[in-house]
Write a protein that holds these residues in place. Structure first.
Motif, PDB file in Angstrom:
ATOM      1  N   LYS A 115     110.219  43.047   5.021  1.00 20.87           N
ATOM      2  CA  LYS A 115     110.911  43.407   6.249  1.00 20.87           C
ATOM      3  C   LYS A 115     110.868  44.912   6.410  1.00 20.87           C
ATOM      4  N   LEU A 116     110.405  45.336   7.582  1.00 17.53           N
ATOM      5  CA  LEU A 116     110.363  46.767   7.893  1.00 17.53           C
ATOM      6  C   LEU A 116     111.642  47.112   8.645  1.00 17.53           C
ATOM      7  N   THR A 117     112.468  47.939   8.032  1.00 13.45           N
ATOM      8  CA  THR A 117     113.759  48.308   8.613  1.00 13.45           C
ATOM      9  C   THR A 117     113.698  49.750   9.084  1.00 13.45           C
ATOM     10  N   PHE A 118     113.966  49.942  10.356  1.00 15.51           N
ATOM     11  CA  PHE A 118     113.890  51.274  10.939  1.00 15.51           C
ATOM     12  C   PHE A 118     115.169  52.062  10.696  1.00 15.51           C
ATOM     13  N   GLY A 119     114.975  53.352  10.531  1.00 20.07           N
ATOM     14  CA  GLY A 119     116.102  54.262  10.443  1.00 20.07           C
ATOM     15  C   GLY A 119     116.712  54.484  11.814  1.00 20.07           C
ATOM     16  N   TYR A 151     106.147  40.877  15.518  1.00 19.60           N
ATOM     17  CA  TYR A 151     107.549  41.220  15.327  1.00 19.60           C
ATOM     18  C   TYR A 151     108.216  41.443  16.683  1.00 19.60           C
ATOM     19  N   TYR A 190     111.593  43.559  18.022  1.00 18.33           N
ATOM     20  CA  TYR A 190     112.636  44.532  17.720  1.00 18.33           C
ATOM     21  C   TYR A 190     113.411  44.807  19.005  1.00 18.33           C
ATOM     22  N   GLU A 239     119.267  52.762  16.862  1.00 20.36           N
ATOM     23  CA  GLU A 239     118.129  52.432  16.001  1.00 20.36           C
ATOM     24  C   GLU A 239     117.339  51.264  16.556  1.00 20.36           C
ATOM     25  N   ILE A 240     116.125  51.144  16.063  1.00 20.40           N
ATOM     26  CA  ILE A 240     115.258  50.032  16.429  1.00 20.40           C
ATOM     27  C   ILE A 240     115.598  48.897  15.475  1.00 20.40           C
ATOM     28  N   LYS A 241     116.227  47.863  16.035  1.00 19.08           N
ATOM     29  CA  LYS A 241     116.759  46.812  15.176  1.00 19.08           C
ATOM     30  C   LYS A 241     115.834  45.607  15.112  1.00 19.08           C
ATOM     31  N   PHE A 242     115.558  45.148  13.916  1.00 17.20           N
ATOM     32  CA  PHE A 242     114.685  44.001  13.671  1.00 17.20           C
ATOM     33  C   PHE A 242     115.331  42.723  14.197  1.00 17.20           C
ATOM     34  N   HIS A 272     110.258  37.971  12.713  1.00 19.90           N
ATOM     35  CA  HIS A 272     108.878  38.181  12.304  1.00 19.90           C
ATOM     36  C   HIS A 272     108.156  36.838  12.253  1.00 19.90           C
ATOM     37  N   ASP A 283     110.744  35.333   9.167  1.00 18.14           N
ATOM     38  CA  ASP A 283     112.065  35.909   8.955  1.00 18.14           C
ATOM     39  C   ASP A 283     112.729  36.040  10.319  1.00 18.14           C
ATOM     40  N   LEU A 285     102.383  49.130  12.206  1.00 20.80           N
ATOM     41  CA  LEU A 285     102.728  48.265  13.327  1.00 20.80           C
ATOM     42  C   LEU A 285     102.245  48.900  14.623  1.00 20.80           C
TER      43      LEU A 285
END
Lengths: 114, 113
Positions: free
Chosen positions: A101-105, B33, B35, B42-45, B48, B56, B102
């Motif tokens: 999982k790529l989690t952004f700051g 993905y 987001y 923030e850029i929230k997930f 996926h 996920d 990405l």
């Protein structure tokens, strides 16, 4: 859950000054990526760091990955008006189940005073 | 080569209505993905996909959000019924398997009134 924090949230600098944004993770990262989003635009990939202590340079931009792979920084030397935008770090976490999982700051918004 | 495309670019709907956002990833990219960026935060997930399978979906806020990826190609994200807090920019991104970078689309800005 995994969190990635960035400081500062905002930074205003005079053109020609340096700029640094810092990224911290609550847990060890598999790798870290940096993205730039121009106002009204979409995130664009800048770089990926994988190794502990890694340092990479792209012209005036210097990226570092901490020894513990929990923090990173982006430093811009002698900022230009084209550097305006929001800079995001993004940490790659691998779960116990092997999912990535790529989690952004939270991002650092840079504005330049000409 | 075409990039990631998203439609619509902007949607304005009333609370309680339904909206469907579409994403066409770069051809050959198995990872897709979604987001969301709300109010400059923030850029929230959200979730996926790997091909047509949800790898996920832990970031999906609640059961008002439904994402699908038919045949492992394009993806849709449906919000039904929309609430005020759903407003934001929904980004889609894709990548090949086993690469880090990405590729983001331009985003779909959703405004719920």
């Amino acid at each position: 859950g995994q969190q990635v924090m960035q400081i500062p949230q905002y930074q205003h600098v005079q053109e020609g000054e340096d700029f640094t944004t810092y990224c911290n993770s609550s847990t060890t990262l598999s790798n870290i990526q940096w993205y730039k989003q121009r106002p009204g635009g979409h995130p664009v990939f800048l770089i990926q760091l994988v190794k502990s202590g890694e340092v990479k340079k792209q012209k005036r931009l210097t990226f570092q990955f901490g020894e513990a792979k929990k923090n990173s920084s982006l430093h811009i030397t002698a900022t230009q008006t084209t550097d305006v935008g929001t800079y995001f770090c993004a940490g790659l976490f691998i779960s116990n189940f092997g999912n990535e999982k790529l989690t952004f700051g939270t991002g650092t918004r840079l504005t330049i005073i000409p | 080569e075409a990039g990631v495309t998203q439609f619509p670019s902007h949607s304005v709907i009333e609370k309680g209505q339904t909206v469907t956002l579409r994403c066409d990833p770069i051809s050959g990219h198995d990872n897709l993905y979604w987001y969301r960026r709300v109010m400059g935060k923030e850029i929230k997930f959200l979730l996926h996909f790997v091909k047509e399978s949800k790898q996920d979906e832990s970031g999906m806020p609640n059961n008002r959000f439904l994402a699908e990826r038919t045949g492992g190609t394009y993806s849709t994200l449906k919000v039904q019924p929309a609430e005020l807090e759903d407003s934001g920019v929904y980004f889609c991104a894709s990548s090949p398997i086993n690469t880090g970078e990405l590729f983001f689309g331009e985003g779909s800005r959703l405004t719920v009134l």
